[in-house]
Design a protein around this motif. Structure first.
Motif, PDB file in Angstrom:
ATOM      1  N   ALA A 241      58.151 -12.781  59.555  1.00  0.00           N
ATOM      2  CA  ALA A 241      57.920 -11.329  59.519  1.00  0.00           C
ATOM      3  C   ALA A 241      58.935 -10.594  60.389  1.00  0.00           C
ATOM      4  N   MET A 242      59.241 -11.158  61.540  1.00  0.00           N
ATOM      5  CA  MET A 242      60.209 -10.518  62.440  1.00  0.00           C
ATOM      6  C   MET A 242      61.574 -10.392  61.770  1.00  0.00           C
ATOM      7  N   TYR A 243      62.066 -11.493  61.202  1.00  0.00           N
ATOM      8  CA  TYR A 243      63.371 -11.431  60.538  1.00  0.00           C
ATOM      9  C   TYR A 243      63.325 -10.542  59.295  1.00  0.00           C
ATOM     10  N   SER A 244      62.209 -10.501  58.608  1.00  0.00           N
ATOM     11  CA  SER A 244      62.084  -9.644  57.426  1.00  0.00           C
ATOM     12  C   SER A 244      62.185  -8.175  57.807  1.00  0.00           C
ATOM     13  N   PHE A 245      61.488  -7.773  58.866  1.00  0.00           N
ATOM     14  CA  PHE A 245      61.560  -6.381  59.303  1.00  0.00           C
ATOM     15  C   PHE A 245      62.947  -6.028  59.828  1.00  0.00           C
ATOM     16  N   GLN A 246      63.590  -6.959  60.508  1.00  0.00           N
ATOM     17  CA  GLN A 246      64.954  -6.704  60.972  1.00  0.00           C
ATOM     18  C   GLN A 246      65.905  -6.550  59.792  1.00  0.00           C
ATOM     19  N   LEU A 247      65.739  -7.390  58.776  1.00  0.00           N
ATOM     20  CA  LEU A 247      66.574  -7.290  57.577  1.00  0.00           C
ATOM     21  C   LEU A 247      66.326  -5.972  56.857  1.00  0.00           C
ATOM     22  N   TRP A 248      65.073  -5.567  56.794  1.00  0.00           N
ATOM     23  CA  TRP A 248      64.724  -4.288  56.186  1.00  0.00           C
ATOM     24  C   TRP A 248      65.412  -3.136  56.935  1.00  0.00           C
ATOM     25  N   GLY A 249      65.445  -3.218  58.275  1.00  0.00           N
ATOM     26  CA  GLY A 249      66.129  -2.211  59.078  1.00  0.00           C
ATOM     27  C   GLY A 249      67.627  -2.178  58.817  1.00  0.00           C
ATOM     28  N   ILE A 250      68.220  -3.333  58.584  1.00  0.00           N
ATOM     29  CA  ILE A 250      69.656  -3.388  58.283  1.00  0.00           C
ATOM     30  C   ILE A 250      69.930  -2.760  56.920  1.00  0.00           C
ATOM     31  N   PHE A 251      69.118  -3.101  55.924  1.00  0.00           N
ATOM     32  CA  PHE A 251      69.326  -2.529  54.593  1.00  0.00           C
ATOM     33  C   PHE A 251      69.133  -1.014  54.594  1.00  0.00           C
ATOM     34  N   ASN A 252      68.235  -0.516  55.438  1.00  0.00           N
ATOM     35  CA  ASN A 252      68.050   0.932  55.564  1.00  0.00           C
ATOM     36  C   ASN A 252      69.089   1.545  56.494  1.00  0.00           C
ATOM     37  N   GLN A 253      69.949   0.710  57.039  1.00  0.00           N
ATOM     38  CA  GLN A 253      71.029   1.095  57.940  1.00  0.00           C
ATOM     39  C   GLN A 253      70.505   1.877  59.132  1.00  0.00           C
ATOM     40  N   ASN A 254      69.438   1.347  59.696  1.00  0.00           N
ATOM     41  CA  ASN A 254      68.824   1.894  60.883  1.00  0.00           C
ATOM     42  C   ASN A 254      69.495   1.248  62.094  1.00  0.00           C
ATOM     43  N   ARG A 255      70.065   2.032  62.970  1.00  0.00           N
ATOM     44  CA  ARG A 255      70.786   1.485  64.128  1.00  0.00           C
ATOM     45  C   ARG A 255      69.845   0.892  65.182  1.00  0.00           C
ATOM     46  N   ASN A 256      68.571   1.221  65.160  1.00  0.00           N
ATOM     47  CA  ASN A 256      67.602   0.692  66.126  1.00  0.00           C
ATOM     48  C   ASN A 256      66.995  -0.582  65.563  1.00  0.00           C
ATOM     49  N   LEU A 257      67.817  -1.606  65.380  1.00  0.00           N
ATOM     50  CA  LEU A 257      67.390  -2.809  64.667  1.00  0.00           C
ATOM     51  C   LEU A 257      66.182  -3.494  65.274  1.00  0.00           C
ATOM     52  N   ASP A 258      66.208  -3.729  66.556  1.00  0.00           N
ATOM     53  CA  ASP A 258      65.188  -4.578  67.169  1.00  0.00           C
ATOM     54  C   ASP A 258      64.174  -3.785  67.975  1.00  0.00           C
ATOM     55  N   GLU A 259      63.923  -2.545  67.624  1.00  0.00           N
ATOM     56  CA  GLU A 259      63.007  -1.748  68.419  1.00  0.00           C
ATOM     57  C   GLU A 259      61.646  -1.556  67.762  1.00  0.00           C
ATOM     58  N   LEU A 260      61.605  -1.318  66.470  1.00  0.00           N
ATOM     59  CA  LEU A 260      60.348  -0.941  65.833  1.00  0.00           C
ATOM     60  C   LEU A 260      59.598  -2.068  65.157  1.00  0.00           C
ATOM     61  N   GLU A 261      60.242  -3.188  64.868  1.00  0.00           N
ATOM     62  CA  GLU A 261      59.536  -4.226  64.114  1.00  0.00           C
ATOM     63  C   GLU A 261      58.368  -4.809  64.891  1.00  0.00           C
ATOM     64  N   LEU A 262      58.377  -4.715  66.208  1.00  0.00           N
ATOM     65  CA  LEU A 262      57.252  -5.217  66.997  1.00  0.00           C
ATOM     66  C   LEU A 262      55.967  -4.474  66.626  1.00  0.00           C
ATOM     67  N   TYR A 263      56.069  -3.191  66.357  1.00  0.00           N
ATOM     68  CA  TYR A 263      54.877  -2.427  65.978  1.00  0.00           C
ATOM     69  C   TYR A 263      54.339  -2.858  64.620  1.00  0.00           C
ATOM     70  N   TYR A 264      55.215  -3.329  63.752  1.00  0.00           N
ATOM     71  CA  TYR A 264      54.778  -3.808  62.443  1.00  0.00           C
ATOM     72  C   TYR A 264      54.267  -5.251  62.512  1.00  0.00           C
ATOM     73  N   ILE A 265      54.847  -6.042  63.395  1.00  0.00           N
ATOM     74  CA  ILE A 265      54.485  -7.455  63.496  1.00  0.00           C
ATOM     75  C   ILE A 265      53.210  -7.641  64.328  1.00  0.00           C
ATOM     76  N   LEU A 266      52.937  -6.726  65.235  1.00  0.00           N
ATOM     77  CA  LEU A 266      51.781  -6.858  66.120  1.00  0.00           C
ATOM     78  C   LEU A 266      50.463  -7.055  65.373  1.00  0.00           C
ATOM     79  N   PRO A 267      50.142  -6.276  64.327  1.00  0.00           N
ATOM     80  CA  PRO A 267      48.884  -6.539  63.611  1.00  0.00           C
ATOM     81  C   PRO A 267      48.851  -7.938  62.985  1.00  0.00           C
ATOM     82  N   LEU A 268      49.962  -8.397  62.464  1.00  0.00           N
ATOM     83  CA  LEU A 268      50.031  -9.749  61.908  1.00  0.00           C
ATOM     84  C   LEU A 268      49.760 -10.781  63.000  1.00  0.00           C
TER      85      LEU A 268
END
Length: 177
Positions: free
Chosen positions: A104-131
């Motif tokens: 899940a962590m790598y998936s969210f990071q990849l999603w951030g790259i495809f969306n060209q979001n410069r804050n790669l490793d900042e927000l995925e924790l909020y998405y991974i936390l419920p999992l």
């Protein structure tokens, strides 16, 4: 005598067929793992001085420094992701569900790259936390249940053990006994 020989031959044929299938699948898995470094370094063949890459089939535009840097970010997430997925789908251990957390962590990071979001490793924790809040206790409870069944303890003694006051070091030692 012929019937017994015929049954034996059928069993040998089925076993050989299964062994051949297992060899093929195992060889495919080995090939997928062996090709990982080549996939990772494939970004080196892309343009290093442009943010636009035009080919007869497609055009890629990026807000990153270059197409090469963009591809480096992508393969840096895709390769570990596909190796983790391979591990998850081939693992036969009871704990393999916990591998979903780094997947899940790598998936969210990849999603951030495809969306060209410069804050790669900042927000995925909020998405991974419920999992993680669901998966980690579930895997630990499966572990506790398995070890409880192995030791033939009942649930009451398991609860009593949880209520005992222990030092942090004793608790850590108990996790690995």
């Amino acid at each position: 005598m012929d019937k017994h020989h015929n049954k034996s031959t059928q069993k040998d044929y089925k076993r050989h067929k299964t062994d051949s299938k297992n060899l093929f699948v195992g060889g495919l898995i080995v090939l997928l793992i062996a090709v990982a470094p080549f996939v990772f370094y494939s970004y080196k063949g892309l343009p290093n001085d442009s943010q636009v890459w035009e080919t007869p089939l497609f055009t890629i535009t990026t807000s990153y420094y270059s197409i090469n840097a963009y591809a480096w970010f992508i393969v840096g997430k895709v390769v570990p992701l596909y190796l983790l997925l391979l591990w998850f789908f081939t693992c036969k251990h009871w704990w393999h569900w916990i591998i979903l957390v780094p997947i899940a962590m790598y998936s969210f990071q990849l999603w951030g790259i495809f969306n060209q979001n410069r804050n790669l490793d900042e927000l995925e924790l909020y998405y991974i936390l419920p999992l993680m809040m669901f998966l980690v206790p579930a895997v630990y409870l499966v572990r506790a249940k398995l070890f409880s069944n192995l030791r033939k303890d009942d649930l009451k003694s398991f609860e009593e053990e949880l209520m005992l006051k222990k030092t942090a070091w004793q608790q850590i030692k108990d996790l690995f006994r």
